[in-house]
Scaffold this motif. Structure first.
Motif, PDB file in Angstrom:
ATOM      1  N   LYS A  55     -10.389  18.809  -3.268  1.00 30.37           N
ATOM      2  CA  LYS A  55      -9.433  19.380  -4.209  1.00 30.37           C
ATOM      3  C   LYS A  55      -8.029  18.861  -3.896  1.00 30.37           C
ATOM      4  N   LYS A  56      -7.267  18.559  -4.935  1.00 28.43           N
ATOM      5  CA  LYS A  56      -5.892  18.100  -4.776  1.00 28.43           C
ATOM      6  C   LYS A  56      -4.918  19.243  -5.055  1.00 28.43           C
ATOM      7  N   ILE A  57      -3.869  19.307  -4.261  1.00 25.82           N
ATOM      8  CA  ILE A  57      -2.828  20.307  -4.469  1.00 25.82           C
ATOM      9  C   ILE A  57      -1.509  19.586  -4.740  1.00 25.82           C
ATOM     10  N   GLU A  58      -0.673  20.199  -5.561  1.00 18.52           N
ATOM     11  CA  GLU A  58       0.611  19.601  -5.903  1.00 18.52           C
ATOM     12  C   GLU A  58       1.715  20.220  -5.056  1.00 18.52           C
ATOM     13  N   ILE A  59       2.582  19.376  -4.509  1.00 21.08           N
ATOM     14  CA  ILE A  59       3.749  19.852  -3.774  1.00 21.08           C
ATOM     15  C   ILE A  59       4.993  19.115  -4.279  1.00 21.08           C
ATOM     16  N   PRO A  60       6.175  19.680  -4.083  1.00 22.45           N
ATOM     17  CA  PRO A  60       7.397  18.954  -4.467  1.00 22.45           C
ATOM     18  C   PRO A  60       7.571  17.706  -3.601  1.00 22.45           C
ATOM     19  N   PHE A  61       8.161  16.690  -4.173  1.00 22.89           N
ATOM     20  CA  PHE A  61       8.556  15.490  -3.438  1.00 22.89           C
ATOM     21  C   PHE A  61      10.074  15.430  -3.558  1.00 22.89           C
ATOM     22  N   ASP A  62      10.720  16.392  -2.886  1.00 21.15           N
ATOM     23  CA  ASP A  62      12.159  16.601  -3.058  1.00 21.15           C
ATOM     24  C   ASP A  62      12.873  16.210  -1.775  1.00 21.15           C
ATOM     25  N   GLU A  63      13.143  14.941  -1.626  1.00 26.05           N
ATOM     26  CA  GLU A  63      13.790  14.437  -0.432  1.00 26.05           C
ATOM     27  C   GLU A  63      14.456  13.113  -0.739  1.00 26.05           C
ATOM     28  N   LEU A  64      15.427  12.788   0.073  1.00 29.63           N
ATOM     29  CA  LEU A  64      16.070  11.482  -0.034  1.00 29.63           C
ATOM     30  C   LEU A  64      15.247  10.510   0.798  1.00 29.63           C
ATOM     31  N   ILE A  65      14.597   9.571   0.131  1.00 27.85           N
ATOM     32  CA  ILE A  65      13.784   8.571   0.819  1.00 27.85           C
ATOM     33  C   ILE A  65      14.659   7.360   1.114  1.00 27.85           C
ATOM     34  N   VAL A  66      14.696   6.957   2.385  1.00 32.02           N
ATOM     35  CA  VAL A  66      15.484   5.790   2.783  1.00 32.02           C
ATOM     36  C   VAL A  66      14.562   4.772   3.430  1.00 32.02           C
ATOM     37  N   PHE A  67      14.500   3.594   2.850  1.00 34.99           N
ATOM     38  CA  PHE A  67      13.768   2.471   3.428  1.00 34.99           C
ATOM     39  C   PHE A  67      14.779   1.597   4.161  1.00 34.99           C
ATOM     40  N   ARG A 116       8.891  13.118  -8.811  1.00 34.77           N
ATOM     41  CA  ARG A 116       9.407  14.138  -7.892  1.00 34.77           C
ATOM     42  C   ARG A 116       8.376  15.174  -7.484  1.00 34.77           C
ATOM     43  N   TYR A 117       7.105  14.826  -7.589  1.00 31.15           N
ATOM     44  CA  TYR A 117       6.050  15.666  -7.018  1.00 31.15           C
ATOM     45  C   TYR A 117       4.971  14.755  -6.463  1.00 31.15           C
ATOM     46  N   ASP A 118       4.158  15.323  -5.566  1.00 37.39           N
ATOM     47  CA  ASP A 118       3.119  14.544  -4.893  1.00 37.39           C
ATOM     48  C   ASP A 118       1.822  15.348  -4.894  1.00 37.39           C
ATOM     49  N   TYR A 119       0.713  14.664  -4.735  1.00 38.52           N
ATOM     50  CA  TYR A 119      -0.581  15.317  -4.633  1.00 38.52           C
ATOM     51  C   TYR A 119      -1.183  15.046  -3.261  1.00 38.52           C
ATOM     52  N   LEU A 120      -1.659  16.116  -2.619  1.00 39.12           N
ATOM     53  CA  LEU A 120      -2.323  16.012  -1.325  1.00 39.12           C
ATOM     54  C   LEU A 120      -3.763  16.471  -1.481  1.00 39.12           C
ATOM     55  N   THR A 121      -4.650  15.948  -0.633  1.00 41.59           N
ATOM     56  CA  THR A 121      -6.087  16.191  -0.792  1.00 41.59           C
ATOM     57  C   THR A 121      -6.643  17.010   0.355  1.00 41.59           C
ATOM     58  N   LEU A 122      -7.331  18.092   0.017  1.00 39.56           N
ATOM     59  CA  LEU A 122      -8.036  18.911   1.002  1.00 39.56           C
ATOM     60  C   LEU A 122      -9.389  18.292   1.322  1.00 39.56           C
ATOM     61  N   ASP A 152       0.827  -1.207   0.000  1.00 35.49           N
ATOM     62  CA  ASP A 152       0.000   0.000   0.000  1.00 35.49           C
ATOM     63  C   ASP A 152       0.862   1.258   0.000  1.00 35.49           C
ATOM     64  N   LEU A 153       1.930   1.233   0.801  1.00 34.44           N
ATOM     65  CA  LEU A 153       2.833   2.382   0.830  1.00 34.44           C
ATOM     66  C   LEU A 153       3.538   2.540  -0.511  1.00 34.44           C
ATOM     67  N   LEU A 154       3.995   1.428  -1.055  1.00 34.61           N
ATOM     68  CA  LEU A 154       4.726   1.491  -2.320  1.00 34.61           C
ATOM     69  C   LEU A 154       3.829   1.982  -3.454  1.00 34.61           C
ATOM     70  N   ASN A 155       2.588   1.530  -3.460  1.00 39.92           N
ATOM     71  CA  ASN A 155       1.652   1.998  -4.483  1.00 39.92           C
ATOM     72  C   ASN A 155       1.367   3.493  -4.332  1.00 39.92           C
ATOM     73  N   ARG A 156       1.326   3.961  -3.074  1.00 39.71           N
ATOM     74  CA  ARG A 156       1.068   5.377  -2.818  1.00 39.71           C
ATOM     75  C   ARG A 156       2.203   6.242  -3.362  1.00 39.71           C
ATOM     76  N   TRP A 157       3.435   5.711  -3.339  1.00 43.42           N
ATOM     77  CA  TRP A 157       4.593   6.524  -3.684  1.00 43.42           C
ATOM     78  C   TRP A 157       5.226   6.176  -5.022  1.00 43.42           C
ATOM     79  N   ILE A 158       4.644   5.289  -5.747  1.00 42.80           N
ATOM     80  CA  ILE A 158       5.286   4.855  -6.992  1.00 42.80           C
ATOM     81  C   ILE A 158       5.436   6.019  -7.981  1.00 42.80           C
TER      82      ILE A 158
END
Length: 443
Positions: free
Chosen positions: A322-334, A312-318, A300-306
């Protein structure tokens, strides 16, 4: 509405060098803030209402906006509309005026608070947040072979591992740390965060489609004092105080991570939003520790972030949908001690840029780790006693060495020595007792 003095072109000039990420000019007009005039007026009214009576300069400081022009005009409007009144002054200029709400103003403030209870620093508009985070991207961080050792000089790590870590951090993308427990995956991730270095700007809050999203918090972010900034750069120019100068974020989430915490979190009481983990981690690192042990399925997490991992961008929901776009600019470490093949399929593994196995230490590394931990605890190192420990409690019982064992065993030894009222040192009695207390006996 786009701010007039913080357009993308002016931001580009501001962020030309790494150090200039520390400030950009404060807004001088309402248009510069990127916020509606009504929002600024309403925010000032709520601050005055909560305070009971408050000085004009204090209102400006609460809003993190300049008093001249901006807050002064908002207060003049509130007085003109009979929402507020001046009750006195502690000086001779308008900043010293004291304000309180009228009956009409109190009713208006209660109406505003029914919509949302936010009464803090003025937010920055979403477009400015997005522009700023992209301008201070971790993509600009470069780790070099000659400097990487400084971040890892307090732990034992071999050259082969360093050769993997450096390029992985330079990718500014995603890393998968895997291997048996107890060998320092979390510790290595923490040292990776040191490699990012530098300071960035993080807003107190973001204004998106009329809603407030809280971003900065003292738990997730490490603010840098203004005096420390001046000590590095000399006198800094006046800056937009709606932003906090912080070290690049290092956010850790473990078993508490859920799909809900990866989207905007609406507070039904304050009627504001809390930014999700990945938004707070923008410009830094987001470590998902013990991956696979969260309350949600790994898939579920992997599908959310694929998509975010690739685009390099993500959508968040109000709440409005309405969805807003934000940067996904980070080093993700699993980080996980589970078999990666049990956690994700080939399609997702392909999207993880670097896969780094953190394995059991060699016996030579194990000795070095043991010696380091002895020094840290003031325990004289004894080679014969170390050999006794290895042969008797590892080789003889076919126990694998772990990087964490020296630290834990020596802590046990210190506890036992204190109980026996003797100085902690390496001897058979204390080593045997430490091993007996630390390891689970198998029948």
């Amino acid at each position: 509405m786009s701010p007039t003095n913080t357009s993308p072109s002016s931001l580009a000039a501001i962020f030309d060098t790494p150090q200039t990420t520390l400030s950009f000019p404060p807004p001088q007009t309402i248009a510069d803030t990127g916020l509606p005039a009504s929002f600024i007026q309403d925010l000032a009214l709520k601050i005055i209402y909560f305070a009971g009576e408050i000085q004009a300069q204090a209102v400006a400081e609460e809003m993190r906006l300049p008093h001249t022009n901006l807050v002064e005009h908002a207060l003049s409007f509130l007085v003109k509309e009979e929402f507020c009144q001046i009750t006195g002054a502690t000086g001779y200029n308008e900043r010293a005026y004291k304000y309180t709400t009228t009956g009409k103003g109190s009713a208006k403030a209660q109406e505003l608070l029914a919509r949302n209870q936010y009464a803090g620093p003025a937010p920055v508009p979403l477009n400015l947040y997005n522009d700023t985070m992209r301008k201070q991207s971790i993509g600009g961080v470069a780790v070099e072979r000659t400097t990487i050792g400084n971040a890892f000089n307090d732990i034992v790590i071999n050259d082969a591992m360093l050769r993997r870590v450096g390029p992985a951090v330079n990718s500014a993308r995603s890393i998968f740390l895997y291997g048996p427990p107890g060998n320092g995956k979390t510790t290595i991730a923490e040292r990776m965060a040191r490699l990012l270095g530098g300071n960035i700007l993080i807003p107190h809050a973001v204004y998106a489609d009329g809603q407030i999203i809280r971003v900065f918090d003292h738990i997730s972010h490490q603010a840098v004092s203004e005096s420390a900034v001046r000590g590095t750069l000399g006198e800094i120019t006046r800056r937009d105080m709606r932003w906090v100068i912080c070290k690049r974020p290092f956010i850790i989430a473990g078993g508490e991570l859920t799909l809900e915490t990866l989207d905007l979190i609406f507070d039904p009481v304050s009627k504001t939003y809390e930014a999700p983990f990945q938004m707070k981690a923008n410009g830094g690192m987001f470590l998902i520790d013990d991956f696979g042990r969260q309350q949600m399925r790994p898939q579920d997490l992997l599908n959310r972030w694929i998509v975010p991992l690739e685009k390099r961008y993500d959508y968040l929901t109000l709440q409005t949908g309405k969805k807003i776009e934000i940067p996904f600019d980070e080093l993700i470490v699993f980080s996980t001690n589970l078999d990666p093949r049990d956690l994700m399929d080939e399609a997702f593994l392909r999207r993880i840029r670097y896969k780094i196995a953190v394995l059991n230490p060699s016996w030579e590394d194990f000795r070095t780790i043991f010696q380091m931990n002895c020094r840290q605890r003031g325990i004289p190192y004894d080679e014969e006693m170390f050999k006794y420990l290895v042969l008797e409690h590892y080789v003889k019982v076919k126990r694998e060495p772990k990087s964490v064992h020296p630290r834990d065993l020596l802590d046990q030894l210190v506890d036992i020595a204190r109980y026996l009222q003797k100085e902690p040192h390496l001897e058979k009695e204390l080593l045997d007792a430490a091993v007996d207390a630390y390891f689970v006996k198998l029948s």
